[in-house]
Design a protein around this motif. Structure first.
Motif, PDB file in Angstrom:
ATOM      1  N   GLY A  16       8.140   7.723  59.577  1.00  0.00           N
ATOM      2  CA  GLY A  16       8.903   8.318  58.472  1.00  0.00           C
ATOM      3  C   GLY A  16       9.590   9.619  58.871  1.00  0.00           C
ATOM      4  N   ILE A  28      13.218   7.053  51.863  1.00  0.00           N
ATOM      5  CA  ILE A  28      12.084   6.380  52.499  1.00  0.00           C
ATOM      6  C   ILE A  28      10.975   6.195  51.473  1.00  0.00           C
ATOM      7  CG2 ILE A  28      10.437   6.455  54.414  1.00  0.00           C
ATOM      8  CD1 ILE A  28      12.261   8.599  55.715  1.00  0.00           C
ATOM      9  N   PHE A  30       6.903   4.740  51.050  1.00  0.00           N
ATOM     10  CA  PHE A  30       5.690   4.364  51.779  1.00  0.00           C
ATOM     11  C   PHE A  30       4.790   3.563  50.842  1.00  0.00           C
ATOM     12  CE2 PHE A  30       7.193   8.256  53.730  1.00  0.00           C
ATOM     13  CZ  PHE A  30       6.970   8.072  55.089  1.00  0.00           C
ATOM     14  N   THR A  37       2.808  11.810  52.970  1.00  0.00           N
ATOM     15  CA  THR A  37       4.046  11.022  53.071  1.00  0.00           C
ATOM     16  C   THR A  37       4.905  11.226  51.822  1.00  0.00           C
ATOM     17  OG1 THR A  37       2.879   9.088  52.193  1.00  0.00           O
ATOM     18  CG2 THR A  37       3.102   9.215  54.578  1.00  0.00           C
TER      19      THR A  37
END
Ligand code: AMP
Ligand code: GLY
Length: 415
Positions: A16, A28, A30, A37
């Motif tokens: 990432g 992005i 996750f 993240t």
């Protein structure tokens, strides 16, 4: 591009982080991600493959990258493909290279790829007979996925037989141990070799070394990996060429013949004995913590590289002429048992270093160590020594209760 990364570890955070630096990457996600993240993307809290595919369709995801072996072995790529989605990772059939050690060993034998002499069996008598023909130590492996715990290095024939009995009875690893691989012990040094594959073609990445044991000087219990570095000076151009010609090429060809072309990361666990490379195992994904040191060495655009690979059109990969060292900081009781949560404080991040978060959770904007391998301190430099110094400088800036890390990551490169 909008990208979905499946997984929750340091490996996925590192992917990432690399993608975040690319101008064509818009967003992005996750699934499920970890407590850090969410700072570089958005966490999606589902693990159901159909629901994830629906999420990808609804959110116009351009590429999904699968980090860990479990969803690959369970067929997440097949589900995404059935929905016409672009996904980087092997199919369930191709993931058997990692998911079944018996399949992997028979595949190696069939394709004349050098590996330790072995027996694949579910028959105790047969296993015992084979064990008696081997010198010491003897290696006993459960066939299926055991989260890195299914390998026993037995120091006596009795110990090897006990391990076989425990596995075959289902006592030690459940169904994963109902078939075993017994093999000769190889005495050499290990390398982690990675090739990004599109089913037909591949590109090799810098050769890395992991550090499996918990303590300095490779003492203590096995772990998921306490640190890594790349590129390793132990892998010369000749060895790399041999791994490409004698392992990766026949593997890609062999998988095509099996009707399961390999698209994704082929991670070859190599044991070099004398000058000879032997395949210890295949993994079908990036290694963790190897991924953390490989990502910053890729100069090209990772989103393009992996999208092209997913579409069967892999192109060359540009690499930086740099070195990277990653030191894992783990929680207090790792790898034995869970550890209490501990607040992480970071004084500063010196230049040419960065943090990769793994076993962490988030509360009110603070990051907490939540167990296992908590984070990785990555240092970059023009030599391994230089990168190592920077990684350890960063370690000194991190603090949480019970933290532990090895002080000798990359020792084999600096001997
Ligand atoms: P594997 O999951 O097959 O990679 O095995 C885990 C670890 O056990 C490897 O990283 C090696 O350190 C060790 N190992 C596995 N097979 C052998 C072997 N045949 N000889 C020596 N060490 C081995
Ligand atoms: N670092 C070894 C692995 O990911 O399996």
């Amino acid at each position: 591009m909008k990208i979905l990364i499946i997984g929750n570890g340091g490996r996925e955070y590192a992917i990432g982080l690399k993608l975040q630096s690319e101008t064509n990457v818009e967003k992005i996600y996750f699934a499920p991600g970890n407590g850090a993240t969410s700072k570089i993307g958005e966490n999606v809290l589902t693990s159901d493959f159909e629901q994830l595919a629906k999420f990808a369709i609804d959110n116009a995801i351009d590429l999904t990258i699968v980090g860990p072996e479990a969803p690959l072995s369970a067929g997440v790529v097949d589900v995404f493909k059935a929905h016409g989605l672009a996904v980087f990772g092997p199919s369930k059939a191709a993931a058997r290279l990692e998911g079944s050690k018996a399949y992997m060993k028979d595949f190696l034998a069939k394709n004349n790829i050098k590996t330790a002499q072995y027996l694949n069996t579910d028959n105790k008598k047969e296993a015992f007979k084979f064990i008696d023909t081997l010198g010491l130590p003897v290696v006993v492996k459960a066939d299926g996925l055991c989260a890195g715990k299914g390998v026993i290095i037995a120091q006596t024939h009795e110990e090897a037989k006990d391990a076989v009995s425990d596995m075959l009875s289902g006592d030690s690893f459940g169904d994963a141990g109902k078939r075993v691989v017994v093999e000769e012990y190889l005495d050499g040094f290990e390398l982690s070799f990675f090739a990004i594959c599109d089913g037909e073609n591949f590109v090799s990445l810098p050769v890395a070394q992991d550090h499996k044991r918990l303590l300095d000087n490779d003492k203590g219990p096995n772990t998921g990996g306490m640190g890594a570095y790349a590129p390793s000076p132990l892998a010369g151009a000749n060895l790399i060429k041999r791994l490409e010609d004698e392992v990766v090429k026949p593997t890609l060809k062999g998988m095509q013949n099996e009707g399961a072309p390999f698209c994704g990361v082929l991670f070859v666990g190599v044991m070099v004995v004398g000058d000879e490379p032997y395949v210890l195992e295949f993994n079908v994904r990036f290694g963790d913590p190897e991924c953390e040191v490989l990502m910053p060495l890729i100069d090209g655009n990772l989103s393009e590289i992996l999208l092209n690979a997913a579409n069967g059109k892999l192109e060359a990969v540009k690499l930086k002429a740099q070195c990277a060292v990653g030191v894992v900081i783990s929680s207090e009781n790792y790898p034995y048992k869970n550890s209490p949560k501990a607040k992480i404080s970071v004084k500063q991040i010196p230049e040419n270093s960065h943090l990769v978060y793994a076993g962490v959770s988030e509360k009110d904007g603070e990051i907490y160590a939540s167990g296992g391998r908590v984070l990785v301190c990555v240092g970059l430099g023009d030599s391994i020594k230089n990168a190592q110094e920077r990684a350890y400088e960063l370690c000194k800036n991190v603090e949480f209760k019970g933290m532990q890390y090895r002080k000798d990551i990359a020792w084999q490169a600096l001997r």
